[in-house]
Design a protein around this motif. Structure first.
Motif, PDB file in Angstrom:
ATOM      1  N   GLU A  56       0.833  -1.203   0.000  1.00  0.00           N
ATOM      2  CA  GLU A  56       0.000   0.000   0.000  1.00  0.00           C
ATOM      3  C   GLU A  56       0.866   1.251   0.000  1.00  0.00           C
ATOM      4  O   GLU A  56       0.532   2.257  -0.654  1.00  0.00           O
ATOM      5  N   THR A  57       1.979   1.204   0.727  1.00  0.00           N
ATOM      6  CA  THR A  57       2.904   2.339   0.755  1.00  0.00           C
ATOM      7  C   THR A  57       3.450   2.627  -0.633  1.00  0.00           C
ATOM      8  O   THR A  57       3.487   3.795  -1.068  1.00  0.00           O
ATOM      9  N   VAL A  58       3.863   1.597  -1.341  1.00  0.00           N
ATOM     10  CA  VAL A  58       4.415   1.769  -2.686  1.00  0.00           C
ATOM     11  C   VAL A  58       3.373   2.385  -3.613  1.00  0.00           C
ATOM     12  O   VAL A  58       3.681   3.276  -4.421  1.00  0.00           O
ATOM     13  N   ILE A  59       2.143   1.941  -3.486  1.00  0.00           N
ATOM     14  CA  ILE A  59       1.059   2.506  -4.302  1.00  0.00           C
ATOM     15  C   ILE A  59       0.876   3.987  -3.997  1.00  0.00           C
ATOM     16  O   ILE A  59       0.729   4.827  -4.905  1.00  0.00           O
ATOM     17  N   LYS A  60       0.910   4.335  -2.713  1.00  0.00           N
ATOM     18  CA  LYS A  60       0.740   5.730  -2.321  1.00  0.00           C
ATOM     19  C   LYS A  60       1.906   6.590  -2.790  1.00  0.00           C
ATOM     20  O   LYS A  60       1.711   7.756  -3.172  1.00  0.00           O
ATOM     21  N   VAL A  61       3.117   6.033  -2.746  1.00  0.00           N
ATOM     22  CA  VAL A  61       4.275   6.771  -3.250  1.00  0.00           C
ATOM     23  C   VAL A  61       4.082   7.078  -4.729  1.00  0.00           C
ATOM     24  O   VAL A  61       4.306   8.204  -5.183  1.00  0.00           O
ATOM     25  N   TYR A  62       3.645   6.083  -5.478  1.00  0.00           N
ATOM     26  CA  TYR A  62       3.448   6.273  -6.925  1.00  0.00           C
ATOM     27  C   TYR A  62       2.367   7.329  -7.198  1.00  0.00           C
ATOM     28  O   TYR A  62       2.559   8.230  -8.020  1.00  0.00           O
ATOM     29  N   ARG A  63       1.270   7.211  -6.475  1.00  0.00           N
ATOM     30  CA  ARG A  63       0.157   8.140  -6.709  1.00  0.00           C
ATOM     31  C   ARG A  63       0.486   9.577  -6.305  1.00  0.00           C
ATOM     32  O   ARG A  63      -0.081  10.526  -6.847  1.00  0.00           O
ATOM     33  N   ASN A  64       1.394   9.711  -5.341  1.00  0.00           N
ATOM     34  CA  ASN A  64       1.716  11.048  -4.824  1.00  0.00           C
ATOM     35  C   ASN A  64       3.088  11.542  -5.256  1.00  0.00           C
ATOM     36  O   ASN A  64       3.606  12.512  -4.699  1.00  0.00           O
ATOM     37  N   LEU A  65       3.662  10.908  -6.263  1.00  0.00           N
ATOM     38  CA  LEU A  65       4.997  11.265  -6.697  1.00  0.00           C
ATOM     39  C   LEU A  65       5.093  12.737  -7.099  1.00  0.00           C
ATOM     40  O   LEU A  65       6.134  13.382  -6.907  1.00  0.00           O
ATOM     41  N   HIS A  66       3.998  13.265  -7.610  1.00  0.00           N
ATOM     42  CA  HIS A  66       3.997  14.671  -8.035  1.00  0.00           C
ATOM     43  C   HIS A  66       4.131  15.640  -6.858  1.00  0.00           C
ATOM     44  O   HIS A  66       4.435  16.822  -7.049  1.00  0.00           O
ATOM     45  N   LEU A  67       3.924  15.133  -5.639  1.00  0.00           N
ATOM     46  CA  LEU A  67       4.015  15.986  -4.456  1.00  0.00           C
ATOM     47  C   LEU A  67       5.440  16.076  -3.901  1.00  0.00           C
ATOM     48  O   LEU A  67       5.709  16.910  -3.035  1.00  0.00           O
ATOM     49  N   PHE A  68       6.336  15.204  -4.370  1.00  0.00           N
ATOM     50  CA  PHE A  68       7.710  15.231  -3.872  1.00  0.00           C
ATOM     51  C   PHE A  68       8.438  16.429  -4.456  1.00  0.00           C
ATOM     52  O   PHE A  68       8.557  16.575  -5.667  1.00  0.00           O
ATOM     53  N   ARG A  69       8.942  17.300  -3.561  1.00  0.00           N
ATOM     54  CA  ARG A  69       9.580  18.551  -3.988  1.00  0.00           C
ATOM     55  C   ARG A  69      11.099  18.537  -3.839  1.00  0.00           C
ATOM     56  O   ARG A  69      11.744  19.543  -4.109  1.00  0.00           O
ATOM     57  N   GLY A  70      11.655  17.442  -3.378  1.00  0.00           N
ATOM     58  CA  GLY A  70      13.093  17.382  -3.230  1.00  0.00           C
ATOM     59  C   GLY A  70      13.632  18.142  -2.038  1.00  0.00           C
ATOM     60  O   GLY A  70      14.824  18.412  -1.944  1.00  0.00           O
ATOM     61  N   GLU A  71      12.743  18.507  -1.095  1.00  0.00           N
ATOM     62  CA  GLU A  71      13.184  19.238   0.087  1.00  0.00           C
ATOM     63  C   GLU A  71      13.851  18.321   1.107  1.00  0.00           C
ATOM     64  O   GLU A  71      14.507  18.780   2.039  1.00  0.00           O
ATOM     65  N   TRP A  77      11.329  10.779   2.477  1.00  0.00           N
ATOM     66  CA  TRP A  77       9.935  11.059   2.115  1.00  0.00           C
ATOM     67  C   TRP A  77       9.135   9.759   2.009  1.00  0.00           C
ATOM     68  O   TRP A  77       8.017   9.655   2.526  1.00  0.00           O
ATOM     69  N   VAL A  78       9.716   8.752   1.383  1.00  0.00           N
ATOM     70  CA  VAL A  78       9.049   7.454   1.229  1.00  0.00           C
ATOM     71  C   VAL A  78       8.792   6.822   2.597  1.00  0.00           C
ATOM     72  O   VAL A  78       7.685   6.316   2.864  1.00  0.00           O
TER      73      VAL A  78
END
Length: 210
Positions: A56-71, A77-78
């Motif tokens: 489920e975590t991997v799925i959420k990471v994929y779905r929210n990848l656009h939210l990762f800002r590199g901060e 983050w994962v």
């Protein structure tokens, strides 16, 4: 791969995934899979729940990848997503209540005594490679209170730095250091009597680790 090079690789993967090269997601998430599982296992306490939560975590990471800002580092983050997934599942267990991860240690920061064996990683390599010690160590880590077990897994098993560990667990860097000292001391108390019989005689006494 250096941290800078790894960050560039991750940024490039993310850019290309968002541009439509979805097959690259496996290469992006693969280095994090072990850490995701260990963190969730430490929270949930059994393999089946940890595996389900990891998926489920991997799925959420994929779905929210656009939210990762590199901060922060991508792995940090994962693992924050993994921790939130694990804690969310714990809240659904009627027999368990969520412990505070932020105040307990800092409020009691001065009442521990550093142990001579300040890291279980000081155990001689020859002894660590023996199955019986590996089993003892695994059992000792599993029996640690959750607060301490999580820090040991992230700092000593996954070798995350203090800042990243603090970000994942939602606590201060000072709390990470105190919990790590306490966790190592607990492991020493559990393992030291058994190590005397398992460690090679030529290894000598354990040294200090700074």
């Amino acid at each position: 791969m250096t941290r800078a090079a790894n960050g560039e690789f991750e940024a490039e993967c993310i850019r290309r995934i968002q541009a439509g090269e979805k097959h690259l997601f496996h290469a992006l998430i693969r280095p994090c899979e072990r850490a995701i599982y260990f963190l969730l296992y430490s929270l949930l306490g059994n393999e089946a729940d940890a595996e389900d939560a990891a998926q489920e975590t991997v799925i959420k990471v994929y779905r929210n990848l656009h939210l990762f800002r590199g901060e922060s580092q991508f792995r940090t983050w994962v693992l924050s997503i993994a921790r939130n997934e694990g804690l969310g599942r714990l809240r659904k267990r009627a027999s368990l209540r969520e412990d505070s991860l932020e105040s307990e240690i800092e409020e009691q920061g001065g009442d521990y005594t550093p142990a001579i064996l300040t890291s279980w990683r000081e155990v001689p390599t020859e002894a660590l490679e023996r199955k019986e010690l590996g089993d003892l160590l695994r059992k000792a880590i599993e029996e640690l209170p959750e607060n301490y077990r999580n820090v040991i897994l992230l700092r000593d098993i996954e070798e995350m730095d203090v800042r990243g560990t603090a970000a994942v667990l939602g606590i201060s860097e000072g709390a990470v250091k105190v919990r790590l000292h306490r966790a190592r001391a607990m492991l020493q108390r559990t393992l030291a009597p058994k190590l005397r019989g398992l460690a090679p005689k030529r290894a000598g006494r354990f040294g200090w680790r700074v």
